[in-house]
Design a protein around this motif. Structure first.
Motif, PDB file in Angstrom:
ATOM      1  N   LEU A  58     -24.777  15.247   4.577  1.00  0.00           N
ATOM      2  CA  LEU A  58     -26.118  14.679   4.692  1.00  0.00           C
ATOM      3  C   LEU A  58     -26.755  14.478   3.321  1.00  0.00           C
ATOM      4  O   LEU A  58     -27.402  13.463   3.074  1.00  0.00           O
ATOM      5  N   ASN A  59     -26.565  15.435   2.431  1.00  0.00           N
ATOM      6  CA  ASN A  59     -27.119  15.305   1.079  1.00  0.00           C
ATOM      7  C   ASN A  59     -26.469  14.148   0.324  1.00  0.00           C
ATOM      8  O   ASN A  59     -27.142  13.419  -0.400  1.00  0.00           O
ATOM      9  N   ARG A  60     -25.162  13.983   0.493  1.00  0.00           N
ATOM     10  CA  ARG A  60     -24.455  12.900  -0.192  1.00  0.00           C
ATOM     11  C   ARG A  60     -24.875  11.522   0.336  1.00  0.00           C
ATOM     12  O   ARG A  60     -25.006  10.570  -0.404  1.00  0.00           O
ATOM     13  N   ASN A  66     -29.252   5.534   8.648  1.00  0.00           N
ATOM     14  CA  ASN A  66     -28.666   6.397   9.675  1.00  0.00           C
ATOM     15  C   ASN A  66     -27.738   5.604  10.585  1.00  0.00           C
ATOM     16  O   ASN A  66     -27.962   4.422  10.841  1.00  0.00           O
ATOM     17  N   GLY A  67     -26.707   6.264  11.083  1.00  0.00           N
ATOM     18  CA  GLY A  67     -25.806   5.650  12.040  1.00  0.00           C
ATOM     19  C   GLY A  67     -26.252   5.979  13.447  1.00  0.00           C
ATOM     20  O   GLY A  67     -27.284   6.612  13.674  1.00  0.00           O
ATOM     21  N   CYS A  92     -19.267   6.506  16.911  1.00  0.00           N
ATOM     22  CA  CYS A  92     -20.089   6.933  15.795  1.00  0.00           C
ATOM     23  C   CYS A  92     -19.942   5.865  14.731  1.00  0.00           C
ATOM     24  O   CYS A  92     -18.879   5.712  14.149  1.00  0.00           O
ATOM     25  N   ARG A  93     -20.981   5.096  14.513  1.00  0.00           N
ATOM     26  CA  ARG A  93     -20.861   3.990  13.586  1.00  0.00           C
ATOM     27  C   ARG A  93     -22.221   3.706  12.958  1.00  0.00           C
ATOM     28  O   ARG A  93     -23.233   3.667  13.646  1.00  0.00           O
ATOM     29  N   GLY A  94     -22.230   3.518  11.672  1.00  0.00           N
ATOM     30  CA  GLY A  94     -23.458   3.141  10.989  1.00  0.00           C
ATOM     31  C   GLY A  94     -23.474   1.643  10.783  1.00  0.00           C
ATOM     32  O   GLY A  94     -22.471   1.037  10.453  1.00  0.00           O
ATOM     33  N   ARG A 100     -30.298  -3.655  12.663  1.00  0.00           N
ATOM     34  CA  ARG A 100     -30.603  -3.030  13.944  1.00  0.00           C
ATOM     35  C   ARG A 100     -30.438  -4.040  15.068  1.00  0.00           C
ATOM     36  O   ARG A 100     -30.613  -5.227  14.881  1.00  0.00           O
ATOM     37  N   ARG A 101     -30.147  -3.498  16.246  1.00  0.00           N
ATOM     38  CA  ARG A 101     -30.030  -4.360  17.429  1.00  0.00           C
ATOM     39  C   ARG A 101     -31.034  -3.930  18.465  1.00  0.00           C
ATOM     40  O   ARG A 101     -31.349  -2.831  18.641  1.00  0.00           O
TER      41      ARG A 101
END
Length: 101
Positions: A58-60, A66-67, A92-94, A100-101
């Motif tokens: 999360l830090n990296r 966000n995905g 799980c995909r960003g 956005r959809r």
């Protein structure tokens, strides 16, 4: 090329299927590399099992959008057809560029 469907459970015992499938399993290091997880973010527990230090990830990835994660569970109906079946699908995909959809 190995396909898990080539292991016929009607011919082989459970332990034989598991033993043959284990020969072709990817290591946790290879899976982490394919998923984009860096070495210091992975906590290996053997060759095939490990944990991910999600705080480091999360830090990296802090500056990235966000995905999305979808997790739908399933119930397998019995052989005689009674019961309810629900589809199982996980993703799980960003989206690139914050789309956005």
């Amino acid at each position: 090329m190995f396909r898990i469907t080539d292991l016929d459970p009607r011919v082989l015992q459970d332990w034989q299927v598991a033993e043959e499938a284990e020969k072709h399993m990817k290591t946790i290091f290879r899976l982490a590399e394919e998923a984009g997880i860096e070495g210091d973010e992975l906590i290996p527990m053997g060759h095939h099992i490990g944990k991910v230090d999600f705080l480091k990830v999360l830090n990296r990835l802090e500056g990235r959008p966000n995905g999305r994660y979808i997790d739908v569970t399933a119930i397998t109906p019995p052989r005689w057809g009674r019961g309810r079946a629900r589809p199982s699908w996980g993703s799980c995909r960003g989206w690139p560029n914050g789309e956005r959809r």
